[in-house]
Structures are given as structure tokens and as C-alpha cells.
Design a protein around this motif. Structure first.
Motif, mmCIF file in Angstrom:
data_model
loop_
_atom_site.group_PDB
_atom_site.id
_atom_site.type_symbol
_atom_site.label_atom_id
_atom_site.label_comp_id
_atom_site.label_asym_id
_atom_site.label_seq_id
_atom_site.Cartn_x
_atom_site.Cartn_y
_atom_site.Cartn_z
ATOM 1 N N PRO A 170 0.826 -1.295 0.146
ATOM 2 C CA PRO A 170 0.041 0.057 -0.026
ATOM 3 C C PRO A 170 0.911 1.225 -0.189
ATOM 4 C CG PRO A 170 -0.940 -1.563 1.612
ATOM 5 C CD PRO A 170 0.577 -2.407 1.142
ATOM 6 N N ALA A 171 1.857 1.242 0.801
ATOM 7 C CA ALA A 171 2.975 2.511 0.764
ATOM 8 C C ALA A 171 3.422 2.635 -0.720
ATOM 9 C CB ALA A 171 3.840 2.318 1.727
ATOM 10 N N ASP A 172 3.860 1.571 -1.414
ATOM 11 C CA ASP A 172 4.347 1.489 -2.562
ATOM 12 C C ASP A 172 3.298 2.471 -3.590
ATOM 13 O OD1 ASP A 172 6.937 0.496 -2.242
ATOM 14 O OD2 ASP A 172 6.069 -1.408 -2.331
ATOM 15 N N ARG A 173 2.113 1.881 -3.489
ATOM 16 C CA ARG A 173 1.271 2.332 -4.483
ATOM 17 C C ARG A 173 0.729 3.828 -4.044
ATOM 18 N NH1 ARG A 173 -0.666 -2.918 -3.435
ATOM 19 N NH2 ARG A 173 -2.439 -2.207 -2.447
ATOM 20 N N ALA A 174 0.751 4.239 -2.947
ATOM 21 C CA ALA A 174 0.509 5.368 -2.254
ATOM 22 C C ALA A 174 1.426 6.504 -2.974
ATOM 23 C CB ALA A 174 0.122 5.549 -0.924
ATOM 24 N N ILE A 175 2.805 6.289 -2.679
ATOM 25 C CA ILE A 175 3.717 7.050 -3.094
ATOM 26 C C ILE A 175 3.629 7.291 -4.667
ATOM 27 C CG2 ILE A 175 6.415 7.318 -3.482
ATOM 28 C CD1 ILE A 175 6.541 5.898 -0.762
ATOM 29 N N ASN A 176 3.337 6.040 -5.316
ATOM 30 C CA ASN A 176 3.329 5.948 -6.997
ATOM 31 C C ASN A 176 2.001 7.082 -7.245
ATOM 32 O OD1 ASN A 176 5.677 4.451 -7.314
ATOM 33 N ND2 ASN A 176 4.469 2.654 -7.380
ATOM 34 N N SER A 177 1.002 6.867 -6.436
ATOM 35 C CA SER A 177 -0.111 7.609 -6.837
ATOM 36 C C SER A 177 0.176 9.171 -6.509
ATOM 37 C CB SER A 177 -1.222 7.397 -6.317
ATOM 38 O OG SER A 177 -1.788 5.886 -6.586
ATOM 39 N N LEU A 178 0.662 9.525 -5.503
ATOM 40 C CA LEU A 178 1.057 10.930 -5.034
ATOM 41 C C LEU A 178 2.128 11.539 -6.041
ATOM 42 C CD1 LEU A 178 1.486 10.732 -1.194
ATOM 43 C CD2 LEU A 178 -0.154 11.822 -2.471
ATOM 44 N N LEU A 179 2.890 10.535 -6.553
ATOM 45 C CA LEU A 179 3.830 11.341 -7.702
ATOM 46 C C LEU A 179 3.330 11.534 -9.115
ATOM 47 C CD1 LEU A 179 6.796 12.127 -8.418
ATOM 48 C CD2 LEU A 179 7.127 9.834 -9.006
ATOM 49 N N GLU A 180 2.306 10.474 -9.301
ATOM 50 C CA GLU A 180 1.533 10.788 -10.377
ATOM 51 C C GLU A 180 0.670 12.079 -10.413
ATOM 52 O OE1 GLU A 180 -2.149 8.659 -12.713
ATOM 53 O OE2 GLU A 180 -0.719 7.437 -11.731
#
Length: 169
Positions: free
Chosen positions: A87-97
Motif C-alpha cells: 500500500p505504501a508503494d502504491r500511495a507514493i506512486n499515486s502521489l507522484l503521478e
């Protein structure tokens, strides 16, 4: 801190590892709220993984305009930033997007809806940990204590003193 000399050439001041693509590309030519969010993503990825996916050599050469632009191209090509599926990986990627979409469109990141929802969903998906308290699914931002003014560019949090503000713009 960003400044320009008399010749209007950009001077980069900061840590290349955590700097946004546009701050590196423009060699310090301005900072926006989207740049800040992008920088936070790189910081979170480093804290999560203990490293960043570009080399220290690329960072070391970022003190020149050419080196900074090379590092900017490396960062811009990263998709996703975090390769894992937590979940942390996906959250960071979503925030960067979200940060990159805001950079392209010139918009201010949507902190109250998009960013907080991404973080909240990651926390709920992660669930309680042995080290921390049980997650009830209720957070202080659910109580609308955060307030954003498009007119003044100020983010306020009601839990803090009235003079505690963050300005963007």
C-alpha cells in the motif's frame, strides 16, 4: 531556497536526491506546490526503501546545469518510482503521478481530496501494526480541520495556532 543571479541564470540550492524534476531541469528556476509534493514523494520513497532508484554518481554531478538536467531526465523516466506492490508503494506512486499531472497543467495539488484520500486509503489498507495503535479509520482531517484558500494560497490546520499557515504561490 531558490534565487537568480544578475544574469538571470538559475542557481540550484537544495538536495538533488529529493529535488523535483523541474527544479533540476531548470537548475532551481522556481518552486511550486507540485514541486514540493514531488519532492515529498522522493523523500518517502527513500524512507521506505532506504535508497532511490538513481545512482549516487548522477546526484554528485547535479551541481552543474548539465548534470542536474541529466538527473532530471532519469527521474522523469521513472514510472513507477516504487517497484513494490505494498500500500505504501502504491500511495507514493499515486502521489507522484498527481504531482506530475499538476506540474503539466499548472494546477495546485488537490491536498484535501486527492492527496489525503491516497494516504488514508493506504493506511486503511495496511491495517493495524504491532508497533502502532489500531486504526479506527478516523483521522483529524476527516473532521475538516484542514482548510485551503484558493484566493490566498494558504493551507490552514485548525489544530494549530491561527498563525500556523503554509503559503504556496
Amino acid at each position: 531556497q531558490y534565487s537568480r543571479n544578475d544574469d538571470l541564470k538559475h542557481i540550484f540550492s537544495g538536495t538533488p536526491r529529493f529535488a523535483s524534476v523541474s527544479a533540476l531541469r531548470d537548475h532551481g528556476g522556481g518552486s511550486t506546490a507540485a514541486d514540493d509534493l514531488e519532492s515529498i514523494c522522493y523523500t518517502l520513497a527513500f524512507l521506505l526503501k532506504g535508497e532511490v532508484p538513481w545512482s549516487e554518481k548522477a546526484e554528485a554531478n547535479a551541481n552543474t546545469l548539465e548534470g542536474a538536467q541529466r538527473l532530471a531526465r532519469l527521474k522523469a523516466a521513472l514510472n513507477p518510482l516504487c517497484k513494490g506492490n505494498s500500500p505504501a508503494d502504491r500511495a507514493i506512486n499515486s502521489l507522484l503521478e498527481h504531482a506530475r499531472e499538476c506540474q503539466k497543467s499548472g494546477m495546485v495539488p488537490n491536498y484535501l481530496d486527492s492527496c489525503l484520500a491516497i494516504v488514508r486509503n493506504a493506511l486503511l489498507e495496511e491495517g493495524p501494526t504491532k508497533r502502532g495503535p489500531s486504526l479506527s479509520g478516523k483521522y483529524d482531517w476527516d473532521q475538516q480541520k484542514l482548510g485551503w484558500s484558493n484566493e490566498t494560497g494558504v493551507l490552514r490546520h485548525a489544530l494549530y495556532a491561527d498563525d500556523c499557515e503554509v503559503w504556496y504561490g
